[in-house]
Design an enzyme around this catalytic site. Structure first.
Site, PDB file in Angstrom:
ATOM      1  N   LYS A 163       0.869  -1.179   0.000  1.00  0.00           N
ATOM      2  CA  LYS A 163       0.000   0.000   0.000  1.00  0.00           C
ATOM      3  C   LYS A 163       0.906   1.229   0.000  1.00  0.00           C
ATOM      4  CE  LYS A 163      -3.662   0.336   0.130  1.00  0.00           C
ATOM      5  NZ  LYS A 163      -4.623   0.580  -0.948  1.00  0.00           N
TER       6      LYS A 163
ATOM      7  N   HIS B  74      -9.959  -7.315  -4.211  1.00  0.00           N
ATOM      8  CA  HIS B  74      -9.687  -6.243  -3.254  1.00  0.00           C
ATOM      9  C   HIS B  74     -10.122  -6.658  -1.844  1.00  0.00           C
ATOM     10  CE1 HIS B  74     -11.674  -2.827  -1.093  1.00  0.00           C
ATOM     11  NE2 HIS B  74     -10.528  -2.223  -1.363  1.00  0.00           N
TER      12      HIS B  74
HETATM   13  O1  GKR Z   1      -7.207  -0.230   4.430  1.00  0.00           O
HETATM   14  O2  GKR Z   1      -6.255   1.688   4.119  1.00  0.00           O
HETATM   15  C1  GKR Z   1      -6.752   0.646   3.707  1.00  0.00           C
HETATM   16  C2  GKR Z   1      -6.798   0.416   2.228  1.00  0.00           C
HETATM   17  O3  GKR Z   1      -6.342   1.533   1.554  1.00  0.00           O
HETATM   18  C3  GKR Z   1      -8.191   0.078   1.806  1.00  0.00           C
HETATM   19  O4  GKR Z   1      -9.104   0.986   2.329  1.00  0.00           O
HETATM   20  C4  GKR Z   1      -8.343   0.015   0.328  1.00  0.00           C
HETATM   21  O5  GKR Z   1      -9.678  -0.160   0.027  1.00  0.00           O
HETATM   22  O6  GKR Z   1      -7.153  -2.056   0.363  1.00  0.00           O
HETATM   23  C5  GKR Z   1      -7.738  -1.122  -0.352  1.00  0.00           C
HETATM   24  C6  GKR Z   1      -7.280  -0.921  -1.751  1.00  0.00           C
HETATM   25  O7  GKR Z   1      -6.754  -1.841  -2.313  1.00  0.00           O
HETATM   26  O8  GKR Z   1      -7.485   0.144  -2.316  1.00  0.00           O
HETATM   27 MG    MG Z   2      -6.615  -0.725  -4.178  1.00  0.00          MG
END
Ligand code: GKR
Ligand code: MG
Length: 425
Positions: free
Chosen positions: A184, A320
């Protein structure tokens, strides 16, 4: 068979201080555990988004659900979701996943559908993947989902540079055996995130596919620069996920990468969240891999439909995830097992949640070499641990949080001036 009761359990579960372009995760993530009972004594379970809005939407659906035959899912979908008119623009990138009003009905329906499929599986004595038409794999691989993060009560400590991300990944792979890695991004300046991906490649080698997802934090030019810098690392089973806001932006990134001779695929769970988004994404060649997710695409059967659409259009399919427990994990696993062209390891936040919060009897769902193995149990194969559900409910009642707000958390704990700016770099 008729649905006789719909029970909704709002719960709060511990969540570490994970960072993304949305901001900072709060100490708790909110989920809703959905239970459906029938007049034949068979009940089913599902897990979905938490907090006030999802709960109110499920409550509002109660009258549509009670008295219905859990086998009649197509007509229930018609009733609850109607036809996807294609109206509206899904690329509202400021929204936290699970809050796009355009897929609200699909999210509500999904929770009901999954619990009904659990019932159907139990009624016929088959695992849900076999109810869905049969599995093409018995073990479903998931990816190591790395986050930059602050130090918290979890075992991973602070992760705010490349070396710490490699350590985090080593720890996660040692525990779960994952064989693909997702980072991420959208948190540190792009060069530092490039260095992180390079360090991961150096540590784990070319056999472990890599993907990076900055959740739209980069401009088109930055996305192209990152794509170019990571051309080797993101090839061979890897991808660049939602680098910049909007389908037009992603189309431009794609065009410029192709002009440089780079075929790095672009994936999305932000710009494509509904069936009506797919034709434009395809026509613009903005997205080559669609991220499915039963929670907002409208359940397991809709994910199978999406799989078919992607197959026909020559698009790839991945999955996702958001913060979740074992019920969601098993729903994701069953549909992935029954989707032949879901060829990428699915995302999962599961390693970020703890055994103390698991609501599934017997505790955490195990991973074997990075995969969840389908058990020969009817339905989703999980039973609720009601003491644990009660614990989650108590915690929910005890905290004021009713809606995910990573921006507010960021301002509270990291930088009082922080705003979500897209693109940031
Ligand atoms: O948990 O902060 C998080 C992620 O950014 C999530 O909210 C996203 O929906 O995992 C996610 C993604 O792949 O965009
Ligand atoms: Mg994503």
């Amino acid at each position: 068979m008729k649905i006789s009761a719909l029970k909704l359990h709002p719960i709060a579960i511990a969540d570490p201080p994970l960072r993304s372009s949305y901001g900072l995760h709060a100490p708790f993530a909110l989920r809703t555990i959905v239970e459906i009972e029938t007049d034949e004594g068979i009940s089913g379970v599902a897990e979905t988004y938490g907090g006030d809005a999802p709960l109110a939407a499920l409550e509002a659906a109660r009258a549509q659900v009670l008295g219905r035959d859990p086998f009649q899912l197509a007509s229930l979908h018609q009733l609850m979701c109607g036809k996807d008119s294609g109206a509206g623009d899904s690329t509202q990138t400021w929204l936290v996943p699970g809050e796009n009003p355009l897929d609200q009905n699909n999210r509500t329906f999904a929770a009901i559908e999954i619990a009904c499929l659990d019932i159907i599986g139990k009624a016929v004595g088959k695992p849900v993947c076999d109810v869905l038409g049969g599995r093409v794999r018995d073990r479903v691989p998931f990816s190591a989902y790395l986050f930059y993060k602050h130090g918290g009560e979890d075992e991973y400590g602070e992760v705010l540079d490349a070396a710490a991300a490699v350590r985090e990944c080593r720890q996660m792979i040692a525990q779960y055996g994952f064989q693909e890695i997702k980072l991420k991004g959208g948190v540190l300046p792009p060069d530092e995130e490039i260095a992180t991906i390079q360090a991961l490649r150096a540590e784990f080698g070319a056999k472990v596919p890599l993907r990076i997802d900055p959740n739209c934090a980069w401009s088109v030019a930055t996305s192209v620069r990152v794509g170019q810098s990571l051309a080797d690392e993101l090839s061979d089973g890897g991808y660049l996920e939602d680098p910049c806001p909007g389908l037009e932006g992603m189309a431009e990134v794609r065009k410029r990468l192709l002009a440089l001779g780079l075929e790095t695929p672009l994936a999305s769970n932000v710009a494509v969240t509904r069936f009506s988004d797919v034709p434009k994404a395809r026509a613009l060649d903005a997205v080559q891999i669609v991220l499915s997710d039963p929670h907002y695409w409208g359940g397991l059967r809709q994910v199978q439909s999406l799989a078919q659409v992607c197959e026909v259009l020559g698009m790839g399919l991945s999955m996702h995830s958001n913060s979740h427990l074992g019920v969601s994990l098993m729903a994701m696993t069953h549909v992935a097992a029954a989707s032949p062209n879901l060829t990428f390891a699915c995302d999962t936040h599961y390693p970020w949640q703890t055994a103390q919060d698991e609501v599934v009897e017997g505790g955490r769902v195990p991973f074997v070499n990075g995969a969840v193995v389908i058990q020969e149990k009817p339905g989703l194969g999980v039973t609720l641990d009601y003491d644990q559900v009660a614990r989650g409910r108590e915690r929910y009642a005890a905290i004021p949080l009713r809606k995910r707000d990573d921006e507010a958390e960021m301002r509270k704990h990291v930088d009082s001036e922080w705003k979500r700016v897209l693109p940031r770099w």
